[in-house]
Scaffold this motif. Structure first.
Motif, PDB file in Angstrom:
ATOM      1  N   LYS A 177      41.860  56.322  46.582  1.00 19.46           N
ATOM      2  CA  LYS A 177      41.185  57.046  47.666  1.00 19.46           C
ATOM      3  C   LYS A 177      42.117  57.252  48.853  1.00 19.46           C
ATOM      4  N   ALA A 178      43.008  56.285  49.070  1.00 17.52           N
ATOM      5  CA  ALA A 178      43.919  56.368  50.210  1.00 17.52           C
ATOM      6  C   ALA A 178      44.993  57.432  50.015  1.00 17.52           C
ATOM      7  N   LEU A 179      45.129  57.966  48.797  1.00 19.59           N
ATOM      8  CA  LEU A 179      46.128  59.003  48.546  1.00 19.59           C
ATOM      9  C   LEU A 179      45.825  60.285  49.309  1.00 19.59           C
ATOM     10  N   SER A 180      44.578  60.455  49.691  1.00 23.91           N
ATOM     11  CA  SER A 180      44.187  61.669  50.426  1.00 23.91           C
ATOM     12  C   SER A 180      44.044  61.417  51.923  1.00 23.91           C
ATOM     13  N   ASP A 181      44.491  60.267  52.381  1.00 23.32           N
ATOM     14  CA  ASP A 181      44.405  59.944  53.813  1.00 23.32           C
ATOM     15  C   ASP A 181      45.265  60.919  54.619  1.00 23.32           C
ATOM     16  N   GLU A 182      44.823  61.188  55.845  1.00 22.91           N
ATOM     17  CA  GLU A 182      45.555  62.126  56.703  1.00 22.91           C
ATOM     18  C   GLU A 182      46.895  61.567  57.179  1.00 22.91           C
ATOM     19  N   ASN A 183      47.045  60.229  57.122  1.00 26.07           N
ATOM     20  CA  ASN A 183      48.276  59.610  57.588  1.00 26.07           C
ATOM     21  C   ASN A 183      49.298  59.549  56.439  1.00 26.07           C
ATOM     22  N   PRO A 184      50.497  60.141  56.628  1.00 30.12           N
ATOM     23  CA  PRO A 184      51.487  60.144  55.537  1.00 30.12           C
ATOM     24  C   PRO A 184      51.961  58.750  55.133  1.00 30.12           C
ATOM     25  N   ILE A 185      52.001  57.805  56.074  1.00 30.18           N
ATOM     26  CA  ILE A 185      52.419  56.445  55.738  1.00 30.18           C
ATOM     27  C   ILE A 185      51.419  55.802  54.775  1.00 30.18           C
ATOM     28  N   VAL A 186      50.143  56.083  55.006  1.00 27.19           N
ATOM     29  CA  VAL A 186      49.102  55.550  54.123  1.00 27.19           C
ATOM     30  C   VAL A 186      49.254  56.158  52.731  1.00 27.19           C
ATOM     31  N   ARG A 187      49.534  57.448  52.663  1.00 27.22           N
ATOM     32  CA  ARG A 187      49.642  58.130  51.366  1.00 27.22           C
ATOM     33  C   ARG A 187      50.803  57.572  50.536  1.00 27.22           C
ATOM     34  N   ILE A 188      51.964  57.437  51.135  1.00 26.71           N
ATOM     35  CA  ILE A 188      53.113  56.951  50.373  1.00 26.71           C
ATOM     36  C   ILE A 188      52.953  55.477  50.000  1.00 26.71           C
ATOM     37  N   THR A 189      52.378  54.695  50.907  1.00 27.02           N
ATOM     38  CA  THR A 189      52.168  53.273  50.597  1.00 27.02           C
ATOM     39  C   THR A 189      51.164  53.102  49.475  1.00 27.02           C
ATOM     40  N   ALA A 190      50.094  53.917  49.507  1.00 24.87           N
ATOM     41  CA  ALA A 190      49.091  53.849  48.447  1.00 24.87           C
ATOM     42  C   ALA A 190      49.706  54.215  47.099  1.00 24.87           C
ATOM     43  N   ALA A 191      50.551  55.241  47.081  1.00 24.12           N
ATOM     44  CA  ALA A 191      51.192  55.659  45.832  1.00 24.12           C
ATOM     45  C   ALA A 191      52.093  54.562  45.284  1.00 24.12           C
ATOM     46  N   LEU A 192      52.855  53.932  46.148  1.00 21.83           N
ATOM     47  CA  LEU A 192      53.742  52.846  45.722  1.00 21.83           C
ATOM     48  C   LEU A 192      52.937  51.623  45.270  1.00 21.83           C
ATOM     49  N   ALA A 193      51.824  51.351  45.961  1.00 18.93           N
ATOM     50  CA  ALA A 193      50.977  50.210  45.587  1.00 18.93           C
ATOM     51  C   ALA A 193      50.360  50.429  44.216  1.00 18.93           C
ATOM     52  N   ILE A 194      49.964  51.662  43.941  1.00 25.37           N
ATOM     53  CA  ILE A 194      49.396  51.968  42.624  1.00 25.37           C
ATOM     54  C   ILE A 194      50.446  51.763  41.536  1.00 25.37           C
TER      55      ILE A 194
END
Length: 230
Positions: free
Chosen positions: A176-193
């Motif tokens: 769900k965090a992959l669609s967050d408006e914050n780019p740091i959240v998006r990249i961190t979520a992708a790496l965490a997955i």
């Protein structure tokens, strides 16, 4: 007339005997005059330790909390540690956060989330680590939100925990965090997955088309590195 005097010098055997007698007398004298050794201090009861949590001495409060949680595993350990997150002494707040991480009880998460905004960086850091140690879905939600924190130390710590720790049950939260408006959240979520599901590279691949050019560059870098490590 010459008088022959008897040699009065002590022989080695007589000197040794005299020394032995003197030592015996000294030991006997000390035994009768020395004060009796003080008995060891009695260990505080749980009730006494609980009362110490209200002591004006901050060090006494910290020691009492540590004993209650770590040594005695008192029934109210969680409650006492959560309350200590509001202690006026920063060290005690940090100690409380550390103990809550060890307890791994999700009921502490909301208190720890507040403590991640503490005015002392070392308290914030330990509170962030404690959230990661508890490791449930709510922990991941709090860590993802922390990526938007005004405190750089909290953002870095939360990012490191998310991308290096295992939270397999929270994969849906990360997606769900992959669609967050914050780019740091998006990249961190992708790496965490990817860390929790190594074969799932689609989130990182999707970021190759992200509107943020810096994010596209980072996604490409991580994908290239992952391919080299295969």
């Amino acid at each position: 007339m010459r008088f022959h005097s008897t040699d009065m010098r002590a022989t080695p055997r007589s000197r040794a005997r005299l020394t032995s007698i003197l030592i015996s007398l000294l030991v006997a004298l000390c035994a009768t005059t020395a004060p009796a050794a003080a008995p060891p201090p009695a260990e505080q009861t749980i009730e006494e330790l609980t009362e110490t949590l209200e002591s004006p001495d901050s060090l006494a409060r910290s020691r009492a909390l540590t004993k209650l949680v770590q040594e005695r595993k008192a029934p109210g350990s969680l409650k006492y540690a959560i309350a200590a997150l509001k202690d006026p002494n920063w060290y005690n707040r940090m100690n409380a956060a550390r103990l809550l991480g060890e307890l791994k009880n999700p009921e502490a998460l909301e208190g720890l989330a507040v403590t991640m905004k503490d005015d002392k960086w070392n308290v914030r850091e330990i509170a962030t680590e404690a959230v990661g140690m508890i490791g449930v879905n709510r922990s991941v939600e709090i860590l993802l939100a922390a990526l938007k924190s005004p405190f750089p130390d909290v953002k870095v710590r939360a990012s490191n925990i998310l991308t290096l720790s295992k939270f397999p049950e929270a994969l849906d939260v990360m997606r769900k965090a992959l669609s967050d408006e914050n780019p740091i959240v998006r990249i961190t979520a992708a790496l965490a997955i990817q860390n929790n599901a190594p074969k799932e590279l689609s989130p990182l691949e999707k970021l190759l088309e992200d509107p943020d050019p810096a994010l596209r560059e980072r996604a490409a870098f991580f994908l290239e590195r992952l391919k080299k490590n295969d």
